[in-house]
Design a protein around this motif. Structure first.
Motif, PDB file in Angstrom:
ATOM      1  N   GLU A  85       0.848  -1.188   0.000  1.00  0.00           N
ATOM      2  CA  GLU A  85       0.000   0.000   0.000  1.00  0.00           C
ATOM      3  C   GLU A  85       0.885   1.239   0.000  1.00  0.00           C
ATOM      4  N   MET A  86       0.511   2.204  -0.828  1.00  0.00           N
ATOM      5  CA  MET A  86       1.317   3.415  -0.918  1.00  0.00           C
ATOM      6  C   MET A  86       0.502   4.620  -0.466  1.00  0.00           C
ATOM      7  N   LEU A  87       1.033   5.298   0.548  1.00  0.00           N
ATOM      8  CA  LEU A  87       0.413   6.528   1.017  1.00  0.00           C
ATOM      9  C   LEU A  87       1.013   7.672   0.217  1.00  0.00           C
ATOM     10  N   PHE A 152      15.445   9.726 -10.180  1.00  0.00           N
ATOM     11  CA  PHE A 152      14.589  10.178 -11.266  1.00  0.00           C
ATOM     12  C   PHE A 152      13.454   9.172 -11.334  1.00  0.00           C
ATOM     13  N   TRP A 153      12.229   9.640 -11.489  1.00  0.00           N
ATOM     14  CA  TRP A 153      11.118   8.679 -11.446  1.00  0.00           C
ATOM     15  C   TRP A 153      10.161   8.858 -12.609  1.00  0.00           C
ATOM     16  N   GLN A 154       9.764   7.744 -13.202  1.00  0.00           N
ATOM     17  CA  GLN A 154       8.690   7.767 -14.200  1.00  0.00           C
ATOM     18  C   GLN A 154       7.890   6.489 -14.086  1.00  0.00           C
ATOM     19  N   TRP A 193      10.202   7.042   1.887  1.00  0.00           N
ATOM     20  CA  TRP A 193       9.287   7.960   1.198  1.00  0.00           C
ATOM     21  C   TRP A 193      10.009   8.532  -0.005  1.00  0.00           C
ATOM     22  N   ASN A 194       9.286   8.649  -1.095  1.00  0.00           N
ATOM     23  CA  ASN A 194       9.862   9.228  -2.303  1.00  0.00           C
ATOM     24  C   ASN A 194       9.034  10.444  -2.713  1.00  0.00           C
ATOM     25  N   LEU A 195       9.705  11.591  -2.874  1.00  0.00           N
ATOM     26  CA  LEU A 195       9.005  12.794  -3.319  1.00  0.00           C
ATOM     27  C   LEU A 195       9.433  13.043  -4.764  1.00  0.00           C
ATOM     28  N   VAL A 196       8.464  12.992  -5.675  1.00  0.00           N
ATOM     29  CA  VAL A 196       8.807  13.203  -7.084  1.00  0.00           C
ATOM     30  C   VAL A 196       8.367  14.603  -7.494  1.00  0.00           C
ATOM     31  N   PHE A 197       9.283  15.306  -8.126  1.00  0.00           N
ATOM     32  CA  PHE A 197       8.980  16.660  -8.583  1.00  0.00           C
ATOM     33  C   PHE A 197       8.628  16.565 -10.066  1.00  0.00           C
ATOM     34  N   ASP A 217       4.283  14.372  -6.673  1.00  0.00           N
ATOM     35  CA  ASP A 217       3.754  13.017  -6.492  1.00  0.00           C
ATOM     36  C   ASP A 217       4.623  12.376  -5.428  1.00  0.00           C
ATOM     37  N   THR A 218       4.035  12.013  -4.291  1.00  0.00           N
ATOM     38  CA  THR A 218       4.873  11.357  -3.289  1.00  0.00           C
ATOM     39  C   THR A 218       4.331   9.972  -2.986  1.00  0.00           C
ATOM     40  N   GLY A 219       5.214   9.099  -2.538  1.00  0.00           N
ATOM     41  CA  GLY A 219       4.782   7.756  -2.195  1.00  0.00           C
ATOM     42  C   GLY A 219       5.563   7.231  -0.999  1.00  0.00           C
ATOM     43  N   MET A 220       4.812   6.855   0.040  1.00  0.00           N
ATOM     44  CA  MET A 220       5.438   6.256   1.224  1.00  0.00           C
ATOM     45  C   MET A 220       4.881   4.834   1.360  1.00  0.00           C
TER      46      MET A 220
HETATM   47  N1  SER Z   1       5.666   7.589  -7.852  1.00  0.00           N
HETATM   48  C1  SER Z   1       6.699   7.545  -6.875  1.00  0.00           C
HETATM   49  C2  SER Z   1       7.057   6.154  -6.436  1.00  0.00           C
HETATM   50  O1  SER Z   1       6.325   5.246  -6.704  1.00  0.00           O
HETATM   51  C3  SER Z   1       6.254   8.329  -5.673  1.00  0.00           C
HETATM   52  O2  SER Z   1       4.897   8.108  -5.419  1.00  0.00           O
HETATM   53  O3  SER Z   1       8.064   5.966  -5.829  1.00  0.00           O
END
Ligand code: SER
Length: 696
Positions: A85-87, A152-154, A193-197, A217-220
């Motif tokens: 699960e991703m918050l 870097f995230w996509q 936690w990842n914070l994507v700009f 877009d962040t995901g914990m």
């Molecule tokens: N999209 C990024 C990730 O999955 C942050 O939500 O890590």
């Protein structure tokens, strides 16, 4: 802090900061061919970043169900999962880096009470701004910020992307895997936690252009933050896994070295969750796409189950999985019987495969006489007879034999890259083979004489398929319905003079072709062979009853709610159906009861089914219902039941509505923002349901 509370603290914190809380979307993405399954919180929100849709608010927050197939082989360590699960918190053209960093740091240190001294950040080497903000906004000292090229995230090959900044938690020196541990390497620093700009979009043609609605877009990972907050040594010791692991541990009878045992228990706990959540959404074990992932995790779990000597069957863990996830995802409880049945069936098939594989192993062991089983042979046992390499090794060990593991693995890798090449050039492995067309006669006939036009064995065209193999068969004429329009493919038998094959599934294979997935039971299939093709009548009858019932339900919903209701998809199986439609609120028990009454009235009216082939325009003019975004050919098949329902459909149906017998709507729930799902049981499945209800 228990996981329920962590979810609440996270979502309420961001609500307090003006974010709208949105429900988790289903794991199966809608209208997004770039993704097999939702693997991050932002995936369902992509259209908002891309400017294709207006977000309900410029700040959103969610707890999203995710499934990452790429991590399957990593499962077994401290913190990798298939289902998790991703918050997340999201900004669409609203706030940027400074707020994202500030919000995250405050939540971690104030609301969740983490020691700020143990937090580290990583930033992309080009992102001087983020590096500065971590110091200014969060007060992180320079030495706890590192630059990482991989920041870097996509979400996939195309779509929104941007540099990111990860937050890592120092678990302490006792977790270090070596002196070189640092954020991004080793086990001591856990990425939480990842914070994507998000500021760019990658296009099909490889160009990168500015994003329509840049934002955050962040995901914990819930499991990881739970591990930190619960002070336990791995994600698997948190309340999100421990009860499931304990269920398996209590039923494990084999004596194994502790490390191996732990790894198997983790694999079992993870895969039990992953498979259950996918099956809950109607993804059944199969050979393609998401169905293949379910099969893969179940098979991996079954291998671990064998190795720890699991008593009582894999499916018995469902209660523990529901105890952990059922409150948050009530659909898991609703789908319980279907999940249990699918797991049990896969276990049974696995047992049969193993029994056959063992016979072939015996022959191989004799040939190896005292030495080593060659890699090519171990590969064949795996590839043709379905005997996993781990089990070949175990059986070999018991006989004092070795296995050339490296050679077997190399052959598997070779096969995987061949399959990848196929897939990337043709979408499905079969598409590239250009299989001959097959004439479908299954609307009228369930049994007919036919002949084999082509065989596909392990992704390659073959001339023959011996007993014990699983093979895709193209027939000149076929009565088998290929999965389509939500209806599952037919199963049944092929029989010829000296042999027999079980048809496990039927799938479309592009350009007018379809394949029967078969297991050869006796004799040998060969190209040109004449045979009798027989559809499993009971199963087809079940599918037809459920399919026709969903048409009547669709019509009844339109009568009840008006034409704004739009069908979003359905799943039609022999023993249940689900019907998804766009609607903002719950229907509630009263309207569900009204629907059920109208549906059964239509069934009892014994309406005659009509079939017409019409030009698309004419069908629409007559008001035939259709999925809004489904593409239809110039001429379409229109199914009607009297005047009551008229719908575009390629599926199979009962001849009169009375044949359905009766239908019961067992539930209605949300499966995503603005998306509802009705569960339906028809005919014998409805009767079985009453029986179970009476016993309760
Ligand atoms: N999209 C990024 C990730 O999955 C942050 O939500 O890590």
């Amino acid at each position: 802090m228990l996981s329920d509370q962590i979810r609440t603290v996270f979502l309420s914190y961001f609500e307090g900061l003006g974010h709208l809380r949105v429900e988790s979307a289903p794991l199966l993405p809608r209208d997004d061919p770039s993704q097999l399954l939702v693997g991050a919180g932002m995936v369902p929100l992509k259209p908002f970043f891309l400017g294709q849709a207006q977000p309900p608010r410029s700040r959103l927050t969610s707890c999203q169900k995710c499934f990452r197939a790429v991590d399957i082989d990593e499962v077994g360590d401290l913190s990798h999962h298939t289902f998790f699960e991703m918050l997340g918190n999201f900004s669409f053209g609203d706030y940027t880096r400074a707020e994202a960093i500030q919000f995250a740091f405050q939540l971690l240190t104030r609301e969740l009470g983490l020691d700020p001294e143990r937090l580290h950040a990583t930033v992309h080497p080009s992102d001087e701004l983020a590096e500065r903000l971590w110091q200014e906004v969060a007060g992180l000292p320079r030495e706890r910020i590192s630059r990482l090229e991989e920041n870097f995230w996509q979400a996939g090959p195309t779509g929104p992307c941007g540099v990111d900044s990860e937050i890592h938690y120092d678990l302490g020196p006792e977790f270090a895997s070596g002196p070189a541990d640092r954020p991004g390497q080793g086990q001591r620093y856990l990425e939480i936690w990842n914070l994507v700009f998000m500021d760019s979009e990658r296009l099909e043609d490889g160009r990168t252009v500015p994003l329509a609605r840049p934002g955050i877009d962040t995901g914990m990972g819930l499991e990881r933050i739970a591990m930190v907050l619960q002070g336990v040594p791995s994600d698997f010791d948190t309340d999100l896994f421990a009860p499931i692991q304990e269920d398996f541990a209590a039923r494990a009878r084999a004596r194994l070295p502790e490390e191996q045992r732990r790894r198997h228990l983790r694999i079992l706990a993870d895969h039990a969750r992953g498979a259950s959540m996918l099956i809950t959404e109607g993804v059944l074990p199969g050979n393609e796409g998401a169905g293949y992932l379910v099969r893969r995790v179940l098979r991996r779990a079954l291998i671990s189950a064998l190795q720890i000597g699991l008593e009582g069957g894999l499916g018995a863990c469902l209660g523990a999985v529901q105890a952990v996830l059922g409150r948050q995802y009530p659909e898991l409880v609703g789908a319980g019987p279907a999940v249990r049945a699918a797991i049990d069936e896969e276990e049974e098939r696995f047992r049969e495969t193993l029994a056959r594989g063992r016979e072939h192993f015996e022959a191989a062991a004799e040939a190896a006489a005292g030495g080593e089983i060659p890699g090519a042979l171990a590969f064949r046992l795996h590839d043709t007879y379905g005997l996993p390499l781990e089990l070949t090794e175990e059986l070999a060990r018991a006989r004092g034999l070795g296995v050339d593991r490296a050679a077997a693995l190399a052959l598997m890798e070779e096969q995987r890259s061949r399959a990848r090449a196929h897939r990337s050039s043709a979408g499905t492995g079969l598409g590239q083979l250009q299989l001959p067309a097959s004439q479908f006669l299954g609307y009228e006939r369930l049994e007919l004489d036919s002949e084999v036009l082509a065989l596909v064995l392990a992704g390659e065209l073959a001339e023959r398929a011996p007993a014990g193999t699983e093979v895709d068969v193209v027939l000149a004429r076929t009565p088998f319905y290929a999965e389509g329009g939500g209806q599952q493919g037919d199963r049944g038998r092929l029989r010829w003079d000296e042999g027999e094959a079980e048809v496990l599934d039927t799938q479309p294979a592009g350009a007018g072709s379809r394949v029967q997935r078969c297991r050869v039971l006796r004799g040998e299939l060969s190209v040109g062979l004449g045979l009798v093709a027989q559809v499993d009548r009971e199963r087809r009858r079940g599918c037809a009853a459920h399919h026709s019932a969903t048409h009547l339900l669709n019509a009844a919903l339109h009568h009840l709610l008006g034409d704004q209701v739009v069908q979003r998809g359905s799943l039609v199986a022999p023993d249940h159906a689900t019907f998804d439609f766009g609607w903002p609120q719950a229907l509630g028990p009263e309207r569900l009861a009204l629907l059920e009454r109208e549906l059964n009235r239509a069934i009892r009216s014994d309406l005659e089914r009509g079939v017409q082939l019409l030009p698309l325009e004419e069908a629409r003019r007559q008001g035939a219902l259709a999925l809004p975004d489904e593409l239809y050919a110039a001429e379409v098949r229109v199914i009607n039941f009297g005047e009551f329902s008229k719908e575009l459909c390629g599926g199979t149906h009962v001849a009169r509505s009375g044949e359905i017998g009766a239908a019961v709507l067992t539930g209605e729930r949300s499966v995503g923002a603005g998306l509802r799902r009705i569960e339906l049981l028809a005919g014998a499945a409805a009767e079985a349901w009453w029986g179970r209800e009476r016993e309760r």
